[in-house]
Design an enzyme around this catalytic site. Structure first.
Site: not given
Ligand code: CMP
Length: 136
Positions: A9, A49, A112, A115, A126
């Site tokens: 990311k 998403y 984070n 993904h 994906e």
């Molecule tokens: P990812 O695994 O890419 O899946 C969805 C993304 O939404 C997650 O990682 C985070 O980057 C983002 N995100 C932000 N807030 C939340 C939340 N409260 N719960 C889950 N995903 C979140």
């Protein structure tokens, strides 16, 4: 061998952590079968998403995912989906297990760093999104 998709990311590409993450993946016996660097449009991020449509964090997530380059990669390994989820750790880095990639480098629950597909079915969708249907 099974396949999964990982995306590095924008918070990680910005901090020059691409090589570090690939090193963690390869040392955990994942093979990088294909890789790209791309800056997503808003439309592409919303499509990727789409499963999170209606969630309160979606708009901020789309803004973040389009804020800089991302690095999607096609990974191969036995039990790829489950093993990659274990290696990256929980979505919220404060809950991620010690030693996981998110524990180590993620900034917060949104930024984070990586993904990973959460099922074989979503991995196929994906992978096709970034590498085309022939890559599945
Ligand atoms: P990812 O695994 O890419 O899946 C969805 C993304 O939404 C997650 O990682 C985070 O980057 C983002 N995100 C932000 N807030 C939340 C939340 N409260 N719960 C889950 N995903 C979140």
């Amino acid at each position: 061998m099974s396949k999964t998709l990982l995306i590095i990311k924008p918070d990680a590409t910005e901090r020059n952590l691409i090589g570090h993450i690939i090193n963690r993946l390869e040392r955990s016996r994942f093979t990088v079968a294909d890789i790209r660097m791309v800056t997503l449009t808003e439309e592409q991020a919303r499509k990727f998403y789409a499963v999170h449509e209606g969630k309160p964090f979606l708009n901020d997530l789309v803004a973040f995912m389009t804020s800089g380059p991302v690095v999607p990669m096609l990974l191969e390994k036995d039990n790829a989906v489950e093993d990659l989820r274990t290696l990256i750790g929980a979505t919220d880095p404060t809950k991620a297990a010690c030693g996981t990639i998110r524990f180590e480098i993620a900034k917060d629950i949104e930024k984070n760093s990586v993904h990973a597909s959460d099922s074989d079915e979503n991995a196929a969708t994906e992978i096709a999104f970034f590498f085309g249907p022939d890559a599945i």
